[in-house]
Design a protein around this motif. Structure first.
Motif, short mmCIF file in Angstrom:
data_model
loop_
_atom_site.label_atom_id
_atom_site.label_comp_id
_atom_site.label_asym_id
_atom_site.label_seq_id
_atom_site.Cartn_x
_atom_site.Cartn_y
_atom_site.Cartn_z
N ILE A 162 0.85 -1.18 0.00
CA ILE A 162 0.00 0.00 0.00
C ILE A 162 0.89 1.24 0.00
O ILE A 162 1.86 1.32 0.77
CB ILE A 162 -0.92 0.01 1.24
CG1 ILE A 162 -1.82 -1.23 1.23
CG2 ILE A 162 -1.77 1.27 1.27
CD1 ILE A 162 -2.69 -1.36 2.47
N ARG A 163 0.56 2.21 -0.80
CA ARG A 163 1.37 3.42 -0.90
C ARG A 163 1.02 4.41 0.21
O ARG A 163 -0.15 4.53 0.59
CB ARG A 163 1.16 4.09 -2.25
CG ARG A 163 1.51 3.20 -3.43
CD ARG A 163 1.14 3.86 -4.75
NE ARG A 163 1.31 2.94 -5.84
CZ ARG A 163 2.48 2.70 -6.45
NH1 ARG A 163 3.56 3.36 -6.04
NH2 ARG A 163 2.57 1.85 -7.45
N LEU A 227 8.98 -8.44 5.07
CA LEU A 227 8.13 -8.21 3.89
C LEU A 227 7.89 -6.72 3.67
O LEU A 227 7.84 -6.26 2.52
CB LEU A 227 6.81 -8.96 4.05
CG LEU A 227 6.88 -10.48 3.95
CD1 LEU A 227 5.53 -11.10 4.28
CD2 LEU A 227 7.33 -10.91 2.55
N ALA A 228 7.72 -5.98 4.75
CA ALA A 228 7.52 -4.53 4.62
C ALA A 228 8.75 -3.88 3.99
O ALA A 228 8.64 -3.00 3.14
CB ALA A 228 7.23 -3.92 5.98
N ARG A 229 9.94 -4.31 4.42
CA ARG A 229 11.17 -3.77 3.82
C ARG A 229 11.29 -4.17 2.35
O ARG A 229 11.72 -3.37 1.51
CB ARG A 229 12.38 -4.29 4.60
CG ARG A 229 12.56 -3.63 5.97
CD ARG A 229 13.69 -4.28 6.74
NE ARG A 229 13.90 -3.61 8.03
CZ ARG A 229 14.66 -4.10 9.00
NH1 ARG A 229 15.26 -5.29 8.83
NH2 ARG A 229 14.81 -3.44 10.12
N SER A 230 10.89 -5.40 2.03
CA SER A 230 10.91 -5.84 0.63
C SER A 230 9.98 -4.97 -0.22
O SER A 230 10.32 -4.61 -1.35
CB SER A 230 10.48 -7.31 0.54
OG SER A 230 11.40 -8.15 1.20
N LEU A 234 10.95 -2.79 -3.45
CA LEU A 234 10.21 -2.94 -4.71
C LEU A 234 9.61 -1.61 -5.15
O LEU A 234 9.49 -1.35 -6.35
CB LEU A 234 9.12 -4.00 -4.54
CG LEU A 234 9.63 -5.45 -4.47
CD1 LEU A 234 8.51 -6.38 -4.00
CD2 LEU A 234 10.14 -5.89 -5.83
N ALA A 235 9.21 -0.78 -4.20
CA ALA A 235 8.68 0.53 -4.55
C ALA A 235 9.75 1.36 -5.24
O ALA A 235 9.47 2.08 -6.21
CB ALA A 235 8.16 1.24 -3.30
N ALA A 236 10.99 1.27 -4.75
CA ALA A 236 12.10 1.98 -5.38
C ALA A 236 12.36 1.41 -6.78
O ALA A 236 12.60 2.16 -7.74
CB ALA A 236 13.35 1.88 -4.52
N ALA A 237 12.30 0.08 -6.88
CA ALA A 237 12.50 -0.56 -8.19
C ALA A 237 11.40 -0.16 -9.16
O ALA A 237 11.64 0.03 -10.36
CB ALA A 237 12.54 -2.08 -8.02
N GLU A 238 10.18 0.01 -8.63
CA GLU A 238 9.07 0.40 -9.49
C GLU A 238 9.29 1.79 -10.07
O GLU A 238 8.92 2.07 -11.22
CB GLU A 238 7.76 0.37 -8.71
CG GLU A 238 6.54 0.56 -9.60
CD GLU A 238 5.40 1.26 -8.88
OE1 GLU A 238 4.28 1.22 -9.41
OE2 GLU A 238 5.62 1.87 -7.82
#
Length: 451
Positions: A162-163, A227-230, A234-238
């Motif tokens: 969630i953003r 999982l929250a850190r992952s 992933l948000a940065a990768a997105e």
């Protein structure tokens, strides 16, 4: 003494974390005006309103009564109203016929409640000129969302959880866990209500919350934090991923077409193609089929449920709305050209004289008026169409004429044909028919112009 110090430290620590999270993600401005807070009466929303008030924000509480749990729904509303009064913040509430709305729109109860809630929140934001709508999702909600989307086969967007911010909706508690929320309520000695449906495992999210995550914690007690850190990584990768997509949009798209050769020069071109076509409603399955056809012959079409079509045409993919039944206009040659005001041609009649001036312009055609049938028509190409191009004696298929002139498939569909009876007399704006040309025996000339 030590207990009081512990309470003070815990309180300041929680407030500081949320304040830092708000500032880091630019969720709220302390001087930016009213903040609307979704207040269900549950632990999360009670904590959110309490923390934002303690941080100094000017809050307004919004409560939705979905009338889904009988007396519980009324209990929640009464509690939320009393809590808002305790916090001395304005309180607004609304009733929703959620079940009826879900049936009418053929969506799930959960989806109906979500749509109704956020639509009303936005109405209230505009009405009260609020800076944002704060909702009480916490870190565990984000982890559950990540797992749900992972099981559904989501792309990278779904794996970011969630953003913190989505438009005017902000989530200040995403930096803390559910347990930390409960600790805060215990620390501040604050009551809340519990939604009994949260204890049932019949919904996917609840099943993940009650069974999947506890099972994963047996393997890794810190799995929620991991999982929250992952999700953050992933948000940065997105962000990197989306920057490539934006670059591809600029380089590959030209009006309503995509360059196939340029697309294939990108890494993961099928994924790039999906992202470019996704806004038109194309699914991954359709895009996969389309991508597999790129080295094949031109002419194949692919469709989206939302009414869009992609056609493979040489080195281009043409994007447009699905073709509809072709329009045909039938009229008599005596009718005024005013009838054609919404069509691409206009005409006039002139007597033929030996010094008659012919304009050498493909957008202007000249016909012997008396050779024409009483009924004329404007239509598009149909299989088997032919005409006798001006200056020639033999027939030519209209499809071959289009090929010779390198028409795209979309251009073929849009090209108008002017007909006299069953004969095609003009490929409008391109070539007239030799059989209806003006000769020395002509008395009246019909001059037709493409607008």
């Amino acid at each position: 003494m030590y207990f009081l110090a512990f309470l003070l430290f815990g309180s300041l620590y929680m407030l500081d974390r949320v304040r830092s999270f708000i500032n880091r993600h630019k969720l709220l401005d302390i001087n930016g005006g009213v903040v609307l807070v979704g207040l269900s009466g549950g632990a999360d929303s009670v904590s959110l309103l309490d923390i934002l008030c303690r941080l100094g924000y000017d809050c307004v509480a919004l409560h939705c009564n979905f009338h889904l749990r009988g007396e519980e729904s009324e209990r929640d509303e009464s509690f939320a109203k009393a809590y808002a009064e305790e916090k001395r913040v304005p309180f607004y509430r609304i009733d929703f016929p959620t079940t009826l709305f879900a049936e009418k729109n053929r969506i799930s109860i959960e989806m109906a409640a979500r749509q109704l809630r956020y639509d009303w929140f936005e109405e209230m934001r505009i009405k009260l000129n609020a800076q944002a709508i704060a909702v009480a999702h916490h870190r565990d909600d984000s982890v559950e969302t990540l797992l749900m989307n992972l099981m559904r086969g989501s792309g990278i967007r779904g794996l970011v959880g969630i953003r913190p911010k989505n438009g005017h909706v902000v989530r200040p508690l995403l930096c803390v866990s559910r347990q930390e929320v409960l600790n805060w309520l215990e620390l501040t000695n604050q009551n809340y209500v519990t939604d009994s449906t949260n204890l049932l495992d019949e919904y996917t999210r609840n099943y993940i919350r009650l069974h999947i995550l506890p099972g994963m914690e047996q393997l890794n007690p810190s799995v929620r934090l991991t999982l929250a850190r992952s999700a953050m990584h992933l948000a940065a990768a997105e962000e990197i991923y989306m920057s490539v997509i934006e670059k591809a949009k600029k380089e590959l798209r030209k009006e309503n077409s995509l360059s196939v050769s340029r697309l294939l020069s990108y890494p993961a071109p099928e994924t790039i193609l999906y992202e470019l076509l996704r806004p038109y409603g194309f699914t991954r399955q359709v895009v996969s089929s389309l991508f597999a056809s790129l080295d094949g012959e031109s002419g194949k079409s692919f469709y989206s449920p939302s009414g869009w079509r992609v056609i493979k045409d040489r080195d281009c993919l043409l994007i447009g709305k699905k073709e509809t039944k072709q329009e045909v206009l039938v009229f008599t040659k005596e009718q005024s050209s005013q009838l054609l005001q919404n069509y691409p041609i206009e005409w006039q009649l002139l007597p033929y004289e030996p010094d008659f001036h012919f304009e050498t312009n493909p957008k202007v055609a000249y016909f012997d008026y008396e050779k024409l049938a009483d009924t004329l028509s404007l239509r598009h190409w149909e299989k088997g169409d032919w005409f006798v191009p001006f200056g020639m004696c033999g027939k030519k298929k209209v499809s071959d004429f289009y090929t010779d002139h390198k028409y795209s498939l979309e251009e073929k569909e849009k090209q108008w044909l002017l007909c006299s009876g069953n004969d095609i007399i003009w490929v409008v704006g391109k070539r007239a028919d030799n059989r209806y040309k003006v000769t020395s025996a002509t008395k009246i000339v019909l001059i037709v112009k493409k607008k």
